[in-house]
Design a protein around this motif. Structure first.
Motif, PDB file in Angstrom:
ATOM      1  N   PRO A 143      -6.275   6.292  11.121  1.00 25.01           N
ATOM      2  CA  PRO A 143      -7.010   5.116  10.634  1.00 25.01           C
ATOM      3  C   PRO A 143      -7.575   5.253   9.231  1.00 25.01           C
ATOM      4  CG  PRO A 143      -8.363   6.330  12.185  1.00 25.01           C
ATOM      5  CD  PRO A 143      -7.008   6.961  12.213  1.00 25.01           C
ATOM      6  N   SER A 144      -7.667   6.495   8.707  1.00 26.16           N
ATOM      7  CA  SER A 144      -8.271   6.694   7.388  1.00 26.16           C
ATOM      8  C   SER A 144      -7.272   7.161   6.338  1.00 26.16           C
ATOM      9  CB  SER A 144      -9.412   7.724   7.484  1.00 26.16           C
ATOM     10  OG  SER A 144     -10.381   7.329   8.426  1.00 26.16           O
ATOM     11  N   LEU A 145      -6.034   7.384   6.720  1.00 29.76           N
ATOM     12  CA  LEU A 145      -5.062   7.963   5.789  1.00 29.76           C
ATOM     13  C   LEU A 145      -4.712   6.969   4.680  1.00 29.76           C
ATOM     14  CD1 LEU A 145      -3.443  10.637   5.476  1.00 29.76           C
ATOM     15  CD2 LEU A 145      -1.467   9.373   6.343  1.00 29.76           C
ATOM     16  N   LYS A 146      -4.980   7.371   3.442  1.00 26.12           N
ATOM     17  CA  LYS A 146      -4.694   6.514   2.288  1.00 26.12           C
ATOM     18  C   LYS A 146      -3.605   7.078   1.387  1.00 26.12           C
ATOM     19  CE  LYS A 146      -9.130   4.141   1.952  1.00 26.12           C
ATOM     20  NZ  LYS A 146     -10.227   3.731   1.046  1.00 26.12           N
ATOM     21  N   THR A 147      -3.405   8.405   1.412  1.00 25.33           N
ATOM     22  CA  THR A 147      -2.409   9.032   0.547  1.00 25.33           C
ATOM     23  C   THR A 147      -1.474   9.891   1.388  1.00 25.33           C
ATOM     24  OG1 THR A 147      -3.933   9.091  -1.341  1.00 25.33           O
ATOM     25  CG2 THR A 147      -2.047  10.578  -1.411  1.00 25.33           C
ATOM     26  N   LEU A 148      -0.164   9.648   1.236  1.00 28.77           N
ATOM     27  CA  LEU A 148       0.852  10.397   1.966  1.00 28.77           C
ATOM     28  C   LEU A 148       1.941  10.811   0.983  1.00 28.77           C
ATOM     29  CD1 LEU A 148       2.128  11.421   4.626  1.00 28.77           C
ATOM     30  CD2 LEU A 148       3.148   9.140   4.893  1.00 28.77           C
ATOM     31  N   LYS A 149       2.160  12.122   0.870  1.00 29.58           N
ATOM     32  CA  LYS A 149       3.179  12.641  -0.045  1.00 29.58           C
ATOM     33  C   LYS A 149       4.152  13.512   0.751  1.00 29.58           C
ATOM     34  CE  LYS A 149       0.284  12.299  -4.143  1.00 29.58           C
ATOM     35  NZ  LYS A 149       0.955  11.078  -4.599  1.00 29.58           N
ATOM     36  N   LEU A 150       5.425  13.129   0.695  1.00 30.91           N
ATOM     37  CA  LEU A 150       6.476  13.804   1.451  1.00 30.91           C
ATOM     38  C   LEU A 150       7.534  14.311   0.481  1.00 30.91           C
ATOM     39  CD1 LEU A 150       6.921  11.063   4.208  1.00 30.91           C
ATOM     40  CD2 LEU A 150       5.419  13.059   4.301  1.00 30.91           C
ATOM     41  N   LYS A 151       7.730  15.621   0.449  1.00 32.45           N
ATOM     42  CA  LYS A 151       8.726  16.210  -0.443  1.00 32.45           C
ATOM     43  C   LYS A 151       9.646  17.122   0.356  1.00 32.45           C
ATOM     44  CE  LYS A 151       9.351  18.582  -4.852  1.00 32.45           C
ATOM     45  NZ  LYS A 151       8.686  19.182  -6.030  1.00 32.45           N
ATOM     46  N   LEU A 171      -2.792   2.759   4.481  1.00 31.05           N
ATOM     47  CA  LEU A 171      -2.096   3.586   3.494  1.00 31.05           C
ATOM     48  C   LEU A 171      -1.975   2.848   2.162  1.00 31.05           C
ATOM     49  CD1 LEU A 171      -0.649   6.350   3.228  1.00 31.05           C
ATOM     50  CD2 LEU A 171       1.495   5.142   3.699  1.00 31.05           C
ATOM     51  N   GLU A 172      -2.326   3.536   1.071  1.00 31.74           N
ATOM     52  CA  GLU A 172      -2.295   2.929  -0.261  1.00 31.74           C
ATOM     53  C   GLU A 172      -1.332   3.625  -1.214  1.00 31.74           C
ATOM     54  OE1 GLU A 172      -6.265   2.919  -1.708  1.00 31.74           O
ATOM     55  OE2 GLU A 172      -6.965   1.377  -0.308  1.00 31.74           O
ATOM     56  N   ASP A 173      -1.149   4.921  -1.055  1.00 31.99           N
ATOM     57  CA  ASP A 173      -0.352   5.703  -2.009  1.00 31.99           C
ATOM     58  C   ASP A 173       0.695   6.504  -1.234  1.00 31.99           C
ATOM     59  OD1 ASP A 173       0.660   7.214  -4.066  1.00 31.99           O
ATOM     60  OD2 ASP A 173      -1.185   8.285  -4.510  1.00 31.99           O
ATOM     61  N   LEU A 174       1.974   6.217  -1.495  1.00 31.99           N
ATOM     62  CA  LEU A 174       3.064   6.890  -0.787  1.00 31.99           C
ATOM     63  C   LEU A 174       4.046   7.460  -1.797  1.00 31.99           C
ATOM     64  CD1 LEU A 174       4.764   7.592   1.749  1.00 31.99           C
ATOM     65  CD2 LEU A 174       5.792   5.305   1.546  1.00 31.99           C
ATOM     66  N   SER A 175       4.414   8.728  -1.600  1.00 36.43           N
ATOM     67  CA  SER A 175       5.427   9.390  -2.415  1.00 36.43           C
ATOM     68  C   SER A 175       6.447  10.030  -1.489  1.00 36.43           C
ATOM     69  CB  SER A 175       4.779  10.451  -3.314  1.00 36.43           C
ATOM     70  OG  SER A 175       5.764  11.181  -4.023  1.00 36.43           O
ATOM     71  N   VAL A 176       7.722   9.693  -1.693  1.00 32.70           N
ATOM     72  CA  VAL A 176       8.806  10.249  -0.881  1.00 32.70           C
ATOM     73  C   VAL A 176       9.868  10.790  -1.824  1.00 32.70           C
ATOM     74  CG1 VAL A 176      10.531   9.823   0.904  1.00 32.70           C
ATOM     75  CG2 VAL A 176       8.376   8.541   0.925  1.00 32.70           C
ATOM     76  N   LEU A 197       3.898   3.265  -4.854  1.00 35.78           N
ATOM     77  CA  LEU A 197       5.051   3.877  -4.189  1.00 35.78           C
ATOM     78  C   LEU A 197       5.890   4.633  -5.208  1.00 35.78           C
ATOM     79  CD1 LEU A 197       7.093   4.326  -1.870  1.00 35.78           C
ATOM     80  CD2 LEU A 197       8.097   2.095  -2.465  1.00 35.78           C
ATOM     81  N   SER A 198       6.192   5.901  -4.887  1.00 33.19           N
ATOM     82  CA  SER A 198       7.116   6.715  -5.674  1.00 33.19           C
ATOM     83  C   SER A 198       8.234   7.165  -4.749  1.00 33.19           C
ATOM     84  CB  SER A 198       6.389   7.929  -6.268  1.00 33.19           C
ATOM     85  OG  SER A 198       7.297   8.764  -6.957  1.00 33.19           O
ATOM     86  N   LEU A 199       9.480   6.825  -5.112  1.00 39.90           N
ATOM     87  CA  LEU A 199      10.632   7.128  -4.268  1.00 39.90           C
ATOM     88  C   LEU A 199      11.715   7.777  -5.119  1.00 39.90           C
ATOM     89  CD1 LEU A 199      12.226   6.915  -1.594  1.00 39.90           C
ATOM     90  CD2 LEU A 199      12.899   4.596  -2.303  1.00 39.90           C
ATOM     91  N   VAL A 200      12.146   8.979  -4.720  1.00 39.36           N
ATOM     92  CA  VAL A 200      13.186   9.716  -5.434  1.00 39.36           C
ATOM     93  C   VAL A 200      14.364   9.920  -4.497  1.00 39.36           C
ATOM     94  CG1 VAL A 200      13.794  11.829  -6.661  1.00 39.36           C
ATOM     95  CG2 VAL A 200      11.479  10.887  -6.870  1.00 39.36           C
ATOM     96  N   ILE A 201      15.543   9.423  -4.924  1.00 42.59           N
ATOM     97  CA  ILE A 201      16.770   9.539  -4.141  1.00 42.59           C
ATOM     98  C   ILE A 201      17.765  10.363  -4.946  1.00 42.59           C
ATOM     99  CG2 ILE A 201      18.679   8.266  -3.107  1.00 42.59           C
ATOM    100  CD1 ILE A 201      16.761   5.940  -2.695  1.00 42.59           C
ATOM    101  N   PRO A 202      18.178  11.542  -4.436  1.00 41.88           N
ATOM    102  CA  PRO A 202      19.059  12.426  -5.207  1.00 41.88           C
ATOM    103  C   PRO A 202      20.491  11.913  -5.267  1.00 41.88           C
ATOM    104  CG  PRO A 202      18.630  13.341  -3.036  1.00 41.88           C
ATOM    105  CD  PRO A 202      17.783  12.107  -3.143  1.00 41.88           C
ATOM    106  N   SER A 218       1.255  -2.551  -6.402  1.00 40.71           N
ATOM    107  CA  SER A 218       0.924  -2.778  -7.810  1.00 40.71           C
ATOM    108  C   SER A 218       1.646  -1.793  -8.732  1.00 40.71           C
ATOM    109  CB  SER A 218      -0.586  -2.685  -8.037  1.00 40.71           C
ATOM    110  OG  SER A 218      -1.063  -1.401  -7.686  1.00 40.71           O
ATOM    111  N   TYR A 219       2.111  -0.645  -8.180  1.00 43.24           N
ATOM    112  CA  TYR A 219       2.844   0.343  -8.978  1.00 43.24           C
ATOM    113  C   TYR A 219       4.052   0.837  -8.202  1.00 43.24           C
ATOM    114  CZ  TYR A 219       4.176   4.598 -11.420  1.00 43.24           C
ATOM    115  OH  TYR A 219       4.905   5.567 -12.070  1.00 43.24           O
ATOM    116  N   LEU A 220       5.206   0.855  -8.878  1.00 46.43           N
ATOM    117  CA  LEU A 220       6.445   1.348  -8.270  1.00 46.43           C
ATOM    118  C   LEU A 220       7.117   2.334  -9.207  1.00 46.43           C
ATOM    119  CD1 LEU A 220       8.840   1.248  -6.203  1.00 46.43           C
ATOM    120  CD2 LEU A 220       9.783  -0.614  -7.608  1.00 46.43           C
ATOM    121  N   LYS A 221       7.483   3.498  -8.662  1.00 45.43           N
ATOM    122  CA  LYS A 221       8.336   4.447  -9.369  1.00 45.43           C
ATOM    123  C   LYS A 221       9.573   4.677  -8.518  1.00 45.43           C
ATOM    124  CE  LYS A 221       8.539   8.937 -11.668  1.00 45.43           C
ATOM    125  NZ  LYS A 221       7.789  10.164 -12.050  1.00 45.43           N
TER     126      LYS A 221
END
Length: 417
Positions: A143-151, A171-176, A197-202, A218-221
């Motif tokens: 219920p409190s998770l705002k930032t999730l970064k998956l590498k 959730l507000e900030d996601l990086s995959v 959102l930050s998304l990297v596809i090799p 509001s921000y997309l990478k």
């Protein structure tokens, strides 16, 4: 040490917070007072390849006494650390109301996450690297998770990523950042609350399709270097204000259609798109010209950005130029773009090579930008052996539509923006 011992506990704790956790724990042998001080540290970090660290964490982590753990980092390597060890330590962290959890541990096809993690009410930030996500219990919530970064996280099936996202209501900030050996063929990112959102596809991932549905973004990478045929369904992002787009595959238009509301756009691609798109809100454009046909996209974006105020032309950091060193030709638009006639005020060109195609673009802008205030040229005189003086003369003597335009010329041999 006597001077430090005379300090109040809160000051000593502050000092201990700046040293590695293992060093802080080792101070417990100094005296009875120091024996327990480390136990109140809110931030714990265990990084090692040494097998003895397992016993150290096993003995010390359960002794932690702070009412909550502000941050726990487990960055561990080697066969001595087992999945059940990581699972046990995560359980302890959850019981101590952990707020930020970072796990870097190679766990191929092994579950390291206790079910209690997925109901942790205190967790605000979760960072995972090289782990395998195998199972998410039913009826759970973060219920409190705002930032999730998956590498380099492995997902056992195509639904696992969205299952994880679905239990994160705020959730507000996601990086995959995916690996090229990922076995998932399709994935979906559907998060109504997401802001960034930050998304990297090799490039070598055998991917069929992905979908992004993030209406509050509001921000997309987006870095999609996969030039194999695949579909991307990106739904409209009406609140998007800044985007970084670096794509190799042909379907650039499907991305651009969803980001026409941006005010600041950084883009690297040589793919052109069909007429009909208008970037009415775009004020700041960063164009990477590392690719051979970058100028075609540049011409389109100039035409379709009527309110552009700032134009940066550069080679994005860590991008290498093509064998022909980026832009090779310049086809002038059939008519002068509206932004040159009414809004463009600032031009900055980093790694300006001074080749004929570069000169033609720069001269065209100077000749037609009626409201241009400054044009800053950071010249790379070594890449193509164009003399500095020749560059200055060519641009300084070219006509300018703006009588107040200041031309600033700087030699910058190794610039990379």
């Amino acid at each position: 040490m006597d001077r430090i011992s005379g300090l109040p506990d809160d000051v000593v704790m502050k000092i201990l917070s700046f040293v590695p956790t293992k060093v802080a724990v080792s101070t417990s042998i100094l005296s009875k007072r120091w024996e327990f001080l480390w136990m109140w540290l809110p931030r714990l970090e265990f990084i090692s390849r040494k097998p003895e660290l397992r016993d150290f964490i096993d003995r010390k982590l359960p002794l932690h006494r702070a009412p909550f753990i502000e941050r726990l980092c487990l960055d561990l390597y080697g066969p001595a650390i087992k999945p059940e060890d990581i699972r046990r330590w995560i359980e302890i962290a959850v019981s101590r109301h952990v707020r930020e959890l970072k796990i870097d541990y190679y766990s191929e096809n092994e579950n390291i996450f206790p079910s209690s993690l997925f109901t942790c009410k205190s967790l605000v930030t979760l960072k995972l690297r090289r782990v395998t996500l195998m199972d998410i219990p039913s009826m759970v919530c973060l219920p409190s998770l705002k930032t999730l970064k998956l590498k380099s996280v492995k997902f056992v099936d195509e639904e696992m990523l969205q299952e994880l996202l679905s239990i994160c209501p705020v959730l507000e900030d996601l990086s995959v950042c995916c690996d090229d050996d990922e076995n998932v063929k399709e994935f979906t990112i559907n998060v109504p609350s997401l802001l960034s959102l930050s998304l990297v596809i090799p490039d070598d991932w055998l991917l069929d399709e992905y979908e992004i549905d993030t209406p509050s973004l509001s921000y997309l990478k987006l870095e999609d270097w996969n030039d194999l045929d695949h579909n991307s369904l990106i739904k409209n992002m009406p609140k998007l204000r800044e985007a970084y787009v670096d794509v190799s595959y042909p379907n650039l238009e499907s991305v651009l259609e969803s980001i026409t509301s941006v005010k600041h756009l950084t883009i690297c691609s040589e793919v052109v798109y069909d007429d009909g798109l208008v970037f009415k809100e775009l004020e700041h454009l960063n164009l990477c010209v590392c690719r051979e046909d970058s100028s075609n996209l540049f011409g389109q974006l100039l035409k379709d950005s009527p309110n552009l105020r700032i134009l940066d032309i550069s080679v994005v950091k860590d991008h290498a130029t093509d064998e022909l060193n980026g832009t090779v030709s310049w086809n002038q638009p059939n008519f002068v773009p509206e932004c040159l006639l009414s809004s463009l005020q600032t031009l900055k060109w980093s790694r300006y090579y001074g080749r004929p195609q570069d000169r033609d673009i720069a001269v065209y802008i100077l000749k037609n930008a009626r409201h241009l205030k400054t044009a800053t040229i950071l010249a790379d005189t070594e890449e193509h052996y164009v003399p500095n003086l020749q560059m200055i003369k060519e641009l300084a003597l070219s006509p300018r539509a703006s009588s107040t335009c200041q031309l600033v010329f700087v030699e910058d041999l190794y610039s990379s923006v």
